[in-house]
Write a protein that holds these residues in place. Structure first.
Motif, PDB file in Angstrom:
ATOM      1  N   GLY A   1      -5.130  10.280   6.044  1.00  0.00           N
ATOM      2  CA  GLY A   1      -5.556  10.212   7.462  1.00  0.00           C
ATOM      3  C   GLY A   1      -4.886  11.280   8.468  1.00  0.00           C
TER       4      GLY A   1
ATOM      5  N   LYS B   1      -2.996  -1.733  14.982  1.00  0.00           N
ATOM      6  CA  LYS B   1      -3.474  -2.157  13.913  1.00  0.00           C
ATOM      7  C   LYS B   1      -2.806  -1.852  12.498  1.00  0.00           C
TER       8      LYS B   1
ATOM      9  N   ARG C   1       0.750  -1.144   0.214  1.00  0.00           N
ATOM     10  CA  ARG C   1      -0.127   0.030  -0.073  1.00  0.00           C
ATOM     11  C   ARG C   1       0.859   1.156  -0.104  1.00  0.00           C
TER      12      ARG C   1
ATOM     13  N   GLN D   1      -2.832   1.411  11.284  1.00  0.00           N
ATOM     14  CA  GLN D   1      -3.482   2.250  10.412  1.00  0.00           C
ATOM     15  C   GLN D   1      -2.647   3.808  10.856  1.00  0.00           C
ATOM     16  N   VAL D   2      -2.720   4.500   9.767  1.00  0.00           N
ATOM     17  CA  VAL D   2      -2.054   5.918   9.956  1.00  0.00           C
ATOM     18  C   VAL D   2      -2.715   6.791  10.997  1.00  0.00           C
ATOM     19  N   THR D   3      -2.125   7.333  12.051  1.00  0.00           N
ATOM     20  CA  THR D   3      -2.942   8.239  12.724  1.00  0.00           C
ATOM     21  C   THR D   3      -2.364   9.822  13.148  1.00  0.00           C
TER      22      THR D   3
ATOM     23  N   PHE E   1       1.689   5.111  13.434  1.00  0.00           N
ATOM     24  CA  PHE E   1       0.728   4.188  13.044  1.00  0.00           C
ATOM     25  C   PHE E   1       0.210   3.404  14.424  1.00  0.00           C
ATOM     26  N   ASP E   2      -1.137   2.965  14.227  1.00  0.00           N
ATOM     27  CA  ASP E   2      -1.630   2.625  15.665  1.00  0.00           C
ATOM     28  C   ASP E   2      -1.172   0.943  15.609  1.00  0.00           C
TER      29      ASP E   2
ATOM     30  N   ILE F   1       1.738   4.647   1.358  1.00  0.00           N
ATOM     31  CA  ILE F   1       1.627   5.289   2.948  1.00  0.00           C
ATOM     32  C   ILE F   1       1.579   6.894   2.524  1.00  0.00           C
TER      33      ILE F   1
END
Length: 392
Positions: free
Chosen positions: A78, A122, A67, A124-126, A119-120, A69
């Motif tokens: 995000g 999981k 993917r 996911q970008v935070t 990233f969290d 980023i």
């Protein structure tokens, strides 16, 4: 997946002992044990790359996905942060909540610097933010065991900047690490030394010894002098040098050894790995024994699968992943069972280079960038899949 004989000769090639010696030893004996066995034919542990690139332009082995980023000049999805131009060296940092941060250099001038993306747990970008600004040609660097990122400037008076990747801010210059054309840095926690590469045709390989570990404010900078011995092979003696300029410009320059175009540098398990681009070599230095060896030399093999050696990193399985600067834009790996093989290839980026390879803390995700992409704007990727997370 297709099976092209020419491609396999080009891409899947065993590598053996070079210069009459054994390969990387290491204080923990890991590489010594695997290189005691005879070489075996075959492809790498993840199989051949797909014949066709995925939707993001990556050829990957079966079971792996990618993917995007971030893209240079665009807002990181995000977040509200615009990703920097020319992404180069990078590293990941574990966070208390199970997430992680990927720090990435910007090799532009003026105002290069470093950005972080969060990233969290999981994946996911935070969030994303700038951790260094106002610097120039931030090329590679390296993480420290105490959680900072060392960003190296690649120009004549380039410095190393120590940055906190966890929050917006400005890094701190560490002038005792030298003022020269820096490339990468690696900390050997066991020996309490920091190692540095220099990206010039007359570059040196450096060691920094802190006056008060782990502070990088004061200490002694040295350059390597390689001494050959018929019985023990190549060994390193360390020569004190001034941090004010390149060792090549100093009065004792003849006492230190040239490493032509120092690039990536990584320390793991008592071994310091680094690359030199003008001779397309991957090196391994064992601080405990002062032994220096060549893991890979492209000149040894016609049609070598790895050329344009640049940034490198290690997986949790101690596979050495090496980015190509140009050539055919592959990320290749050197495996402990004596193979050199491409892991992935970025397609359609003919004037770019791969950089910033780094694994997430759990070893299951790999980050890297195509520095100039297809249109001059960099692309930062994440690759996920069945990476090996322990030595075989």
């Amino acid at each position: 997946m297709g099976d092209n004989g020419g491609m396999h000769r080009r891409h899947f090639l065993r590598f053996g002992a070079l210069g009459g010696g054994t390969l990387a030893l290491g204080s923990l004996g890991f590489w010594r044990n695997v290189y005691a066995a005879p070489p075996t034919p075959g492809i790498g542990p993840y199989g051949a790359m797909a014949d066709v690139a995925d939707a993001n332009g990556l050829r990957l082995p079966r079971g792996f996905t990618s993917r995007v980023i971030a893209r240079s000049g665009d807002v990181v999805p995000g977040t509200d942060y615009v990703w920097h131009m020319a992404p180069d060296g990078g590293a990941c940092f574990a966070q208390p909540d199970g997430g992680w941060i990927y720090a990435s250099n910007s090799e532009v001038s003026p105002d290069g610097g470093v950005s972080s993306v969060r990233f969290d747990a999981k994946g996911q970008v935070t969030g994303a933010w700038r951790i260094l600004a106002g610097t120039h040609l931030n090329c590679a660097g390296g993480p420290t065991p105490w959680g900072t990122w060392l960003s190296c400037e690649e120009h004549r008076q380039g410095l190393v900047w120590e940055c906190d990747p966890t929050k917006p801010g400005q890094g701190v210059a560490r002038p005792m690490l030298g003022a020269f054309v820096h490339e990468a840095a690696a900390v050997d926690e066991l020996g309490r030394h920091l190692y540095l590469t220099e990206d010039t045709p007359t570059g040196r390989f450096y060691r920094f010894t802190s006056a008060k570990w782990p502070s990088l404010e004061e200490g002694t900078l040295e350059a390597a002098q390689v001494i050959s011995d018929a019985r023990s092979g190549a060994r390193v003696r360390w020569v004190p040098v001034s941090p004010l300029t390149s060792a090549a410009q100093q009065a004792n320059a003849k006492e230190t050894t040239v490493f032509a175009g120092g690039e990536g540098c990584w320390s793991e398990g008592g071994i310091v790995y680094f690359t030199t681009k003008h001779d397309n070599r991957v090196w391994a230095y064992t601080p405990l024994t002062h032994r220096l060896e060549v893991l890979y030399d492209a000149a040894t093999y016609p049609g070598a699968p790895l050329r344009g050696v640049d940034n490198l990193t290690l997986s949790k399985a101690r596979e050495v992943f090496v980015c190509e600067d140009g050539d055919d834009m592959q990320l290749c790996l050197l495996t402990p069972d004596r193979k050199v093989t491409p892991f992935l290839q970025v397609v359609g980026h003919p004037r770019s280079e791969l950089a910033g390879a780094a694994f997430s803390p759990d070893g299951k995700r790999l980050y890297l960038s195509s520095q100039r992409g297809t249109d001059g704007r960099g692309v930062t990727y994440e690759v996920s899949g069945p990476f090996r997370t322990r030595p075989a």
